[in-house]
Write a protein that holds these residues in place. Structure first.
Motif, PDB file in Angstrom:
ATOM      1  N   LEU A 174     -15.094  -4.308  -8.737  1.00 34.99           N
ATOM      2  CA  LEU A 174     -15.558  -3.388  -7.697  1.00 34.99           C
ATOM      3  C   LEU A 174     -14.750  -3.516  -6.421  1.00 34.99           C
ATOM      4  O   LEU A 174     -14.471  -2.520  -5.749  1.00 34.99           O
ATOM      5  CB  LEU A 174     -17.034  -3.656  -7.379  1.00 34.99           C
ATOM      6  CG  LEU A 174     -18.031  -2.943  -8.262  1.00 34.99           C
ATOM      7  CD1 LEU A 174     -19.435  -3.205  -7.772  1.00 34.99           C
ATOM      8  CD2 LEU A 174     -17.768  -1.456  -8.293  1.00 34.99           C
ATOM      9  N   GLU A 175     -14.370  -4.728  -6.085  1.00 40.26           N
ATOM     10  CA  GLU A 175     -13.584  -4.901  -4.856  1.00 40.26           C
ATOM     11  C   GLU A 175     -12.211  -4.277  -5.020  1.00 40.26           C
ATOM     12  O   GLU A 175     -11.646  -3.734  -4.070  1.00 40.26           O
ATOM     13  CB  GLU A 175     -13.478  -6.384  -4.490  1.00 40.26           C
ATOM     14  CG  GLU A 175     -14.813  -6.945  -4.038  1.00 40.26           C
ATOM     15  CD  GLU A 175     -14.665  -8.257  -3.288  1.00 40.26           C
ATOM     16  OE1 GLU A 175     -13.630  -8.485  -2.663  1.00 40.26           O
ATOM     17  OE2 GLU A 175     -15.612  -9.056  -3.335  1.00 40.26           O
ATOM     18  N   VAL A 191     -11.597  -1.684  -6.926  1.00 44.84           N
ATOM     19  CA  VAL A 191     -11.824  -0.234  -6.849  1.00 44.84           C
ATOM     20  C   VAL A 191     -11.964   0.195  -5.393  1.00 44.84           C
ATOM     21  O   VAL A 191     -11.437   1.219  -4.969  1.00 44.84           O
ATOM     22  CB  VAL A 191     -13.091   0.154  -7.653  1.00 44.84           C
ATOM     23  CG1 VAL A 191     -13.483   1.596  -7.386  1.00 44.84           C
ATOM     24  CG2 VAL A 191     -12.861  -0.054  -9.142  1.00 44.84           C
ATOM     25  N   ARG A 192     -12.640  -0.629  -4.625  1.00 43.75           N
ATOM     26  CA  ARG A 192     -12.900  -0.288  -3.216  1.00 43.75           C
ATOM     27  C   ARG A 192     -11.635  -0.244  -2.363  1.00 43.75           C
ATOM     28  O   ARG A 192     -11.648   0.333  -1.279  1.00 43.75           O
ATOM     29  CB  ARG A 192     -13.869  -1.308  -2.606  1.00 43.75           C
ATOM     30  CG  ARG A 192     -15.316  -0.940  -2.778  1.00 43.75           C
ATOM     31  CD  ARG A 192     -16.173  -1.688  -1.787  1.00 43.75           C
ATOM     32  NE  ARG A 192     -16.156  -3.116  -2.013  1.00 43.75           N
ATOM     33  CZ  ARG A 192     -17.211  -3.824  -2.413  1.00 43.75           C
ATOM     34  NH1 ARG A 192     -18.353  -3.228  -2.623  1.00 43.75           N
ATOM     35  NH2 ARG A 192     -17.135  -5.117  -2.577  1.00 43.75           N
ATOM     36  N   LEU A 193     -10.566  -0.880  -2.835  1.00 41.74           N
ATOM     37  CA  LEU A 193      -9.321  -0.841  -2.058  1.00 41.74           C
ATOM     38  C   LEU A 193      -8.843   0.592  -1.862  1.00 41.74           C
ATOM     39  O   LEU A 193      -8.092   0.892  -0.937  1.00 41.74           O
ATOM     40  CB  LEU A 193      -8.225  -1.657  -2.748  1.00 41.74           C
ATOM     41  CG  LEU A 193      -8.372  -3.168  -2.705  1.00 41.74           C
ATOM     42  CD1 LEU A 193      -7.227  -3.829  -3.450  1.00 41.74           C
ATOM     43  CD2 LEU A 193      -8.406  -3.680  -1.266  1.00 41.74           C
ATOM     44  N   SER A 194      -9.309   1.461  -2.732  1.00 38.65           N
ATOM     45  CA  SER A 194      -8.939   2.874  -2.593  1.00 38.65           C
ATOM     46  C   SER A 194      -9.318   3.419  -1.227  1.00 38.65           C
ATOM     47  O   SER A 194      -8.702   4.352  -0.728  1.00 38.65           O
ATOM     48  CB  SER A 194      -9.667   3.714  -3.638  1.00 38.65           C
ATOM     49  OG  SER A 194      -9.299   3.338  -4.914  1.00 38.65           O
ATOM     50  N   LEU A 195     -10.354   2.842  -0.661  1.00 34.55           N
ATOM     51  CA  LEU A 195     -10.860   3.378   0.606  1.00 34.55           C
ATOM     52  C   LEU A 195      -9.943   3.082   1.782  1.00 34.55           C
ATOM     53  O   LEU A 195     -10.121   3.628   2.861  1.00 34.55           O
ATOM     54  CB  LEU A 195     -12.243   2.785   0.908  1.00 34.55           C
ATOM     55  CG  LEU A 195     -13.398   3.418   0.144  1.00 34.55           C
ATOM     56  CD1 LEU A 195     -14.646   2.580   0.325  1.00 34.55           C
ATOM     57  CD2 LEU A 195     -13.656   4.833   0.634  1.00 34.55           C
ATOM     58  N   LEU A 196      -8.973   2.221   1.571  1.00 38.35           N
ATOM     59  CA  LEU A 196      -8.127   1.837   2.705  1.00 38.35           C
ATOM     60  C   LEU A 196      -7.241   2.980   3.177  1.00 38.35           C
ATOM     61  O   LEU A 196      -7.009   3.147   4.361  1.00 38.35           O
ATOM     62  CB  LEU A 196      -7.245   0.643   2.316  1.00 38.35           C
ATOM     63  CG  LEU A 196      -7.945  -0.701   2.276  1.00 38.35           C
ATOM     64  CD1 LEU A 196      -6.987  -1.759   1.803  1.00 38.35           C
ATOM     65  CD2 LEU A 196      -8.488  -1.056   3.646  1.00 38.35           C
ATOM     66  N   SER A 197      -6.727   3.709   2.260  1.00 35.55           N
ATOM     67  CA  SER A 197      -5.809   4.769   2.658  1.00 35.55           C
ATOM     68  C   SER A 197      -5.596   5.728   1.498  1.00 35.55           C
ATOM     69  O   SER A 197      -5.937   5.424   0.357  1.00 35.55           O
ATOM     70  CB  SER A 197      -4.457   4.181   3.059  1.00 35.55           C
ATOM     71  OG  SER A 197      -3.830   3.643   1.914  1.00 35.55           O
ATOM     72  N   LYS A 198      -5.025   6.849   1.842  1.00 39.66           N
ATOM     73  CA  LYS A 198      -4.746   7.850   0.816  1.00 39.66           C
ATOM     74  C   LYS A 198      -3.732   7.309  -0.198  1.00 39.66           C
ATOM     75  O   LYS A 198      -3.881   7.492  -1.404  1.00 39.66           O
ATOM     76  CB  LYS A 198      -4.183   9.109   1.496  1.00 39.66           C
ATOM     77  CG  LYS A 198      -3.882  10.246   0.563  1.00 39.66           C
ATOM     78  CD  LYS A 198      -5.140  11.032   0.260  1.00 39.66           C
ATOM     79  CE  LYS A 198      -4.824  12.229  -0.619  1.00 39.66           C
ATOM     80  NZ  LYS A 198      -5.202  12.007  -1.999  1.00 39.66           N
ATOM     81  N   LEU A 240       0.800  -1.217   0.000  1.00 35.39           N
ATOM     82  CA  LEU A 240       0.000   0.000   0.000  1.00 35.39           C
ATOM     83  C   LEU A 240       0.832   1.266   0.000  1.00 35.39           C
ATOM     84  O   LEU A 240       0.298   2.340  -0.109  1.00 35.39           O
ATOM     85  CB  LEU A 240      -0.929   0.007   1.222  1.00 35.39           C
ATOM     86  CG  LEU A 240      -1.647  -1.303   1.521  1.00 35.39           C
ATOM     87  CD1 LEU A 240      -2.593  -1.123   2.681  1.00 35.39           C
ATOM     88  CD2 LEU A 240      -2.394  -1.800   0.310  1.00 35.39           C
ATOM     89  N   GLN A 244      -5.310   4.886  -2.419  1.00 43.37           N
ATOM     90  CA  GLN A 244      -6.193   5.589  -3.350  1.00 43.37           C
ATOM     91  C   GLN A 244      -5.387   6.084  -4.553  1.00 43.37           C
ATOM     92  O   GLN A 244      -5.794   5.914  -5.698  1.00 43.37           O
ATOM     93  CB  GLN A 244      -6.856   6.775  -2.645  1.00 43.37           C
ATOM     94  CG  GLN A 244      -7.891   7.473  -3.509  1.00 43.37           C
ATOM     95  CD  GLN A 244      -8.375   8.762  -2.899  1.00 43.37           C
ATOM     96  OE1 GLN A 244      -7.645   9.433  -2.176  1.00 43.37           O
ATOM     97  NE2 GLN A 244      -9.623   9.103  -3.165  1.00 43.37           N
TER      98      GLN A 244
END
Lengths: 175, 286
Positions: B64-65, B67-74, B11, B77
């Motif tokens: 979609l999952e 894409v959603r990894l973006s939500l973990l951290s800046k 990440l 993202q």
């Protein structure tokens, strides 16, 4: 003088880890990794008994060689994408599932790096599938909690912006 | 608690060398950035390596999952915004429920991010006929993106009763949304499967061959599988050119001759055409 195929197969190759430990493995096992094969081809021209240094920790190299030794005669199953289930045993077979079921998640990461470094595509695929299993179906919050991820410094505005941007694909955005 | 080194190492753009740990101002003070320096190149290589490894992990996740990894951290993202991370587009009837909520702005943004897709599998069901693209975007801008823009021709629907026509128009709206995502990856897409699982009566549109030049060229697309009637006209309506297409599989429905002709004309290298009619009106299993 050219080496006969049988002799080549039985030939032993020395590989050393970054910690200096040397593994003597069969030619076929070592050559399962394309990068090692290229190194062997290169060193064969200069010296017979040269040890090939690899930038991998001893534990990681040992694990990688275990994989190569098994799969040199057992072609790995192709892993469907995306994963239909998080139970890898149903997809990759018992041996691979047990092999990649490492307790230490740092080892999983090291294996991904090693597979990438040595260009062992089936191992890279397997290790990445395992990593994907760990996060599949988990919400971002659950992933953070599971892996104890500390939130990075983000302003409330940035956080809000990120949530807004991805609202559509999260459960919180359900219509 | 689990080991902290594990997944987080995907990440963060890693410090490839000691120089990478320096604060930017220490590094670049009063000097233009030297991207040819070994330090800068090492950092760049490490970032690319991390991104590629993340892409390998994302290959195993539904789009979609990933894409959603973006939500973990800046940081993630930023990484996930790279068009190199998501290489497979997979839309199912279940994930369509979420895609249909994406606002016009989000769709536009996604089209900019999903530009290096290699494969795509889009499967929709009767939902696309019953709910229009405008219906699930509370608070979105009025001109919601049903996939059509000013330069697009309106969806052409021929035959059927009024309700069926309206349903078909809705479905074509979604088809356009997804087709545009595919078009964003026109230079990289290699295989795609386009499936509509509904039972729809076949129709034979009376359409002239497109006389205007192709609008989008899929330079690497070698294989297309069409299941269900919804997608049969996409190459015609959106003026696709398919110079690399070798295999076209048409299954579960009898394609209208005009549309089949367009696919063939758009694909000069077509060597395998498989019309597999399991049943002319059967629905494929989910």
């Amino acid at each position: 003088m050219e080496t006969a195929p049988m002799e080549t197969e039985q030939r032993l190759v020395k590989l050393s880890s970054s910690q200096g430990d040397v593994f003597e493995v069969e030619f076929g096992t070592a050559c399962y990794a394309d990068v090692v094969k290229q190194m062997i081809d290169f060193t064969s021209e200069s010296s017979d008994a040269e040890t090939i240094p690899l930038n991998l920790k001893t534990t990681v190299l040992e694990k990688v060689l275990q994989y190569c030794d098994y799969h040199r005669d057992n072609e790995p199953k192709e892993i469907p994408k995306p994963l239909p289930t998080t139970n890898l045993g149903e997809i990759v077979g018992d041996w691979d599932a047990a092999f990649i079921n490492v307790d230490d998640e740092n080892m999983l990461y090291e294996l991904i790096l090693a597979a990438n470094y040595l260009d062992i595509k089936p191992l890279l695929d397997l290790a990445c599938a395992k990593a994907a299993c760990a996060i599949k179906h988990m919400t971002p919050d659950a992933i953070r909690e599971h892996f104890n991820l500390q939130p990075e410094q983000m302003t409330p505005e940035e956080e809000q912006e990120m949530l807004e941007e991805l609202k559509w694909c999260t459960d919180g955005g359900a219509a | 608690m689990l080991c902290q080194a594990d997944i987080r190492r995907f990440l963060r753009p890693a410090a490839a060398s000691d120089e990478a740990d320096l604060e930017p101002q220490q590094h670049h003070e009063q000097q233009p950035t030297d991207f040819s320096s070994p330090g800068a190149q090492a950092i760049a290589h490490e970032i690319i390596r991390q991104r590629n490894l993340l892409a390998h992990v994302c290959d195993h996740l539904p789009t979609l999952e990933a894409v959603r990894l973006s939500l973990l951290s800046k940081t993630l993202q930023d990484t996930c915004r790279s068009p190199f991370v998501i290489r497979h587009l997979i839309i199912t009837p279940a994930t369509h429920q979420m895609w249909r909520r994406a606002s016009r702005a989000v769709l536009r943004q996604l089209r900019c991010r999903l530009t290096h897709l290699q494969t795509a599998a889009i499967t929709t069901d009767e939902e696309v006929y019953s709910r229009g693209p405008d219906q699930d975007r509370p608070g979105d801008d009025a001109a919601s993106d049903d996939g059509r823009e000013e330069e697009d021709e309106p969806p052409q629907v021929v035959g059927g009763n009024e309700e069926a026509t309206e349903g078909h128009r809705r479905a074509l709206g979604y088809r356009a949304v997804y087709a545009k995502v595919l078009e964003g990856s026109a230079a990289s897409l290699k295989k795609c499967r386009l499936e509509d699982t509904t039972i729809t009566a076949p129709f034979s549109p009376d359409l002239p061959a497109p006389d205007s030049p192709p609008k989008v060229t899929f330079g690497k697309l070698e294989e297309v599988v069409l299941c269900g009637a919804l997608w049969q006209g996409v190459a015609h309506d959106r003026r696709w050119s398919l110079p690399a297409l070798k295999t076209l599989v048409i299954t579960s429905f009898p394609i209208a001759p005009q549309y089949r002709s367009t696919w063939i004309k758009a694909s000069p290298r077509l060597t395998h055409l498989h019309p597999c009619f399991t049943s002319s009106l059967s629905a494929a299993p989910l």
